[in-house]
Motif scaffolding. Structure first.
Motif, PDB file in Angstrom:
ATOM      1  N   MET B 202      35.739   3.136 155.428  1.00 60.83           N
ATOM      2  CA  MET B 202      36.539   4.343 155.684  1.00 60.83           C
ATOM      3  C   MET B 202      37.889   4.265 154.982  1.00 60.83           C
ATOM      4  N   LEU B 203      38.494   3.078 155.053  1.00 60.88           N
ATOM      5  CA  LEU B 203      39.806   2.884 154.439  1.00 60.88           C
ATOM      6  C   LEU B 203      39.731   3.124 152.934  1.00 60.88           C
ATOM      7  N   GLN B 204      38.686   2.575 152.322  1.00 58.98           N
ATOM      8  CA  GLN B 204      38.470   2.702 150.889  1.00 58.98           C
ATOM      9  C   GLN B 204      38.471   4.171 150.460  1.00 58.98           C
ATOM     10  N   GLY B 205      37.737   4.990 151.227  1.00 55.71           N
ATOM     11  CA  GLY B 205      37.629   6.413 150.904  1.00 55.71           C
ATOM     12  C   GLY B 205      38.994   7.072 150.782  1.00 55.71           C
ATOM     13  N   TRP B 206      39.843   6.870 151.794  1.00 60.87           N
ATOM     14  CA  TRP B 206      41.158   7.502 151.796  1.00 60.87           C
ATOM     15  C   TRP B 206      42.104   6.853 150.797  1.00 60.87           C
ATOM     16  N   ALA B 207      42.134   5.525 150.780  1.00 56.68           N
ATOM     17  CA  ALA B 207      43.122   4.817 149.953  1.00 56.68           C
ATOM     18  C   ALA B 207      42.917   5.115 148.476  1.00 56.68           C
ATOM     19  N   GLU B 208      41.639   5.203 148.088  1.00 58.99           N
ATOM     20  CA  GLU B 208      41.315   5.473 146.690  1.00 58.99           C
ATOM     21  C   GLU B 208      41.917   6.815 146.246  1.00 58.99           C
ATOM     22  N   GLU B 209      41.702   7.826 147.082  1.00 57.75           N
ATOM     23  CA  GLU B 209      42.173   9.161 146.750  1.00 57.75           C
ATOM     24  C   GLU B 209      43.711   9.221 146.723  1.00 57.75           C
ATOM     25  N   LEU B 295      47.578   1.931 151.131  1.00 52.41           N
ATOM     26  CA  LEU B 295      46.899   1.438 152.333  1.00 52.41           C
ATOM     27  C   LEU B 295      47.534   2.042 153.583  1.00 52.41           C
ATOM     28  N   LYS B 296      48.877   2.111 153.587  1.00 51.66           N
ATOM     29  CA  LYS B 296      49.571   2.642 154.764  1.00 51.66           C
ATOM     30  C   LYS B 296      49.311   4.135 154.950  1.00 51.66           C
ATOM     31  N   LEU B 297      49.320   4.870 153.831  1.00 47.74           N
ATOM     32  CA  LEU B 297      49.071   6.309 153.938  1.00 47.74           C
ATOM     33  C   LEU B 297      47.614   6.573 154.335  1.00 47.74           C
ATOM     34  N   ALA B 298      46.710   5.684 153.888  1.00 39.83           N
ATOM     35  CA  ALA B 298      45.307   5.813 154.295  1.00 39.83           C
ATOM     36  C   ALA B 298      45.195   5.609 155.805  1.00 39.83           C
ATOM     37  N   GLU B 299      46.031   4.703 156.315  1.00 43.77           N
ATOM     38  CA  GLU B 299      46.051   4.430 157.753  1.00 43.77           C
ATOM     39  C   GLU B 299      46.367   5.713 158.535  1.00 43.77           C
ATOM     40  N   ILE B 300      47.332   6.489 158.010  1.00 40.48           N
ATOM     41  CA  ILE B 300      47.699   7.742 158.671  1.00 40.48           C
ATOM     42  C   ILE B 300      46.490   8.659 158.780  1.00 40.48           C
ATOM     43  N   GLU B 301      45.731   8.760 157.681  1.00 42.54           N
ATOM     44  CA  GLU B 301      44.561   9.645 157.669  1.00 42.54           C
ATOM     45  C   GLU B 301      43.478   9.126 158.604  1.00 42.54           C
ATOM     46  N   LEU B 302      43.324   7.798 158.649  1.00 42.63           N
ATOM     47  CA  LEU B 302      42.310   7.213 159.547  1.00 42.63           C
ATOM     48  C   LEU B 302      42.618   7.547 160.996  1.00 42.63           C
TER      49      LEU B 302
END
Lengths: 198, 372
Positions: B202-209, B295-302
């Protein structure tokens, strides 16, 4: 606070008991002073007697004043089933249930390398010997659902299975009469894991 | 969600202060050692019931105070909530809507925060333990079962390590107990690693974008979980368990010699690649910083995926460390969606409409004044 020696010795004595801190200990000690002498002496005697007269059953290692113990001697009980527990007080809990009519085997601990306790330090060798002689067909492992209790259960199961004796483990999950919504997540997930078909 | 009101009493260098915040961006300006990070800490405390800087709660009680009290009015999608955290030398009390909570686990979760501070660069540059801690904390925030599995794993690991140590160098056969410990450890490892794989996916999906956005499409971020056994994403629990048992079997002699467990989630890591190259080793400072930020911004989306609304973002002294482009990408990302607290020594030179619309507070020696 400076107490006379006899009472501070009494307080120290109470503090050696589990769950008793300095405050409770001094409350108990002062209560003893108020009790009549007869009661105090009979209490002291029962403490000493309990220690002196109780031993462990040579069959199941439960505390007893006769050897073999009353449970092992009871011919109405089912000698084909043995329930394995960690402590003597677990036998008492099981007996309160009044539903179990087999025999017991008390391990006096669980395997825990961190505490220096291996399989030989609990009554597992005695169990294996007992299984060779007796007419036992099923062992129910009722060690605690902790890491150490589980390890002990797995170890016993590995040792017993080759003999062809049936090995079972008690279930864990939701308490009876409890509402699902009050169960914590971990208990619930264990209950789901251990679900059975209806 | 956002914080409407924050009141501090006896908290660090604040004897008494009460603030009203904007649902958007709030900037806290001040020179060094005036108490900017203390505000961030107070917000973190309100969310987690404990500090991100210290394990000793007493440290947060001000010099001239006998207690520290943090109170916040939180606005959530479902309505307003009042949170209280009180530290006294005897212990702490946490309340939700004036109702005292016996367990911290029942308190946590009302206010969600994500914090990005300069130390977070260690997520990329630091050792594997930093990244494992990040994974464990993120999964644990949403899943108490994971925390239980992880604690069980660590307990079995300790038992097994002690066992291996006891037998170290011995030529005798350790017998069935090692097999039992292997089976037990493999079962716990399987539960932990399964959740980690799912999280990384899940993290990969958001962090990549997000990373593509920050780098203006020039950089491709890839996150790989590096297991210590022959396992991969999508395996079921029994397959994972078998794979770890196999790994213990293979390394058996080595483990007996060294007296410690060599495979398992406690030896695993994340590898971060930018354009196919390991950013931990070969990345520039800027690339490493961008990766940590992604990674941190992906955390927000997660978190939004899980709870249905955005958490509050705390940016402690990091805005000034980013270049203009990254600053504006970050501010664009949060614009209008995420309540954000920013600490900085100055806002000069940061030109972005988000900041020009922000509320600005000035800190000076334990006093906080809204200046705009």
């Amino acid at each position: 606070m400076h107490y006379p020696t006899p009472i501070s010795r009494l307080i120290d004595g109470f503090m050696k008991l589990p769950g008793i801190g300095p405050k409770t200990a001094s409350r108990l000690a002062f209560h003893v002073l108020d009790m009549n002498e007869e009661d105090v002496l009979s209490f002291a005697k029962s403490l000493a007697d309990a220690k002196r007269e109780l031993t462990y059953c040579s069959h199941c290692h439960y505390i007893t004043d006769t050897d073999p113990c009353r449970i092992c001697n009871d011919t109405t009980r089912d000698a084909a089933v043995v329930c394995i527990v960690q402590e003597s007080k677990d036998v008492m809990a099981m007996e309160k249930m009044q539903e179990y009519s087999g025999l017991y085997h008390v391990l006096h601990g669980a395997i825990s390398p961190m505490d220096g306790i291996g399989p030989e330090d609990v009554k597992i060798p005695e169990l294996l010997k007992r299984l060779q002689n007796d007419e036992i067909q099923e062992v129910i492992i009722a060690t605690n659902p902790t890491i150490e209790g589980e390890a002990t259960a797995m170890y016993i199961s590995r040792m017993v299975k080759p003999t062809g004796i049936k090995v079972t483990r008690i279930a864990h999950g939701l308490p009876v009469g409890g509402d699902l919504e009050y169960a914590d997540e971990v208990t619930l997930s264990k209950a789901i894991e251990g679900r059975r078909e209806l | 969600m956002y914080i409407e009101n924050l009141t501090l009493r006896g908290f660090r260098n604040y004897s008494e202060v009460s603030l009203t915040f904007e649902p958007a961006v709030n900037v806290i300006i001040g020179s060094n050692a005036q108490g900017k990070t203390n505000i961030m800490e107070a917000i973190y405390v309100l969310a987690m019931g404990k500090s991100h800087r210290t394990h000793r709660d007493k440290e947060m009680i001000g010099w001239e105070s006998s207690f520290a009290h943090v109170k916040g009015n939180i606005h959530r999608r479902t309505g307003p909530t009042v949170l209280d955290v009180i530290f006294t030398p005897k212990g702490k009390t946490v309340k939700v809507n004036e109702l005292e909570q016996q367990k911290l686990s029942q308190y946590i979760g009302t206010l969600n925060v994500v914090m990005f501070a300069p130390e977070d660069l260690n997520l990329v540059k630091g050792g594997p333990a930093e990244r494992r801690r990040f994974i464990d904390m993120e999964i644990g925030q949403a899943s108490p079962v994971y925390l239980h599995d992880l604690a069980s794993y660590n307990r079995v690991l300790k038992q097994r390590n002690q066992f291996l140590k006891d037998w170290q160098g011995s030529r005798r056969d350790p017998g069935a107990l090692l097999d039992v410990l292997n089976e037990q450890l493999a079962a716990q490892a399987a539960a932990v690693v399964k959740r980690r794989f799912e999280f990384i996916q899940m993290l990969q999906g958001w962090a990549e974008e997000i990373h593509r956005g920050i780098s203006r499409g020039k950089e491709q971020l890839e996150i790989n979980y590096v297991p210590s056994a022959d396992v991969s994403y999508g395996m079921d629990l029994s397959t994972l368990k078998e794979a770890y048992e196999q790994a213990f079997q293979t390394k058996r002699d080595q483990e007996m010699r060294r007296g410690t467990t060599l495979s398992g989630p406690h030896r695993e890591d994340l590898l971060l690649y930018v354009n196919g190259r390991n950013v931990q080793t070969y990345g520039s400072q800027g690339q490493q910083r961008t990766t940590a930020l992604s990674l941190k911004l992906a955390e927000i989306e997660l978190i939004r995926d899980q709870i249905g609304e955005y958490p509050v973002l705390l940016l402690d002294d990091v805005l000034s460390e980013l270049d203009n482009h990254r600053q504006s990408h970050l501010l664009n990302t949060i614009q209008g969606k995420v309540q954000t607290f920013v600490t900085t020594t100055s806002v000069d030179g940061i030109q972005h409409e988000t900041l020009s619309k922000a509320s600005i507070f000035e800190v000076s020696d334990g006093q906080l004044v809204e200046v705009k």
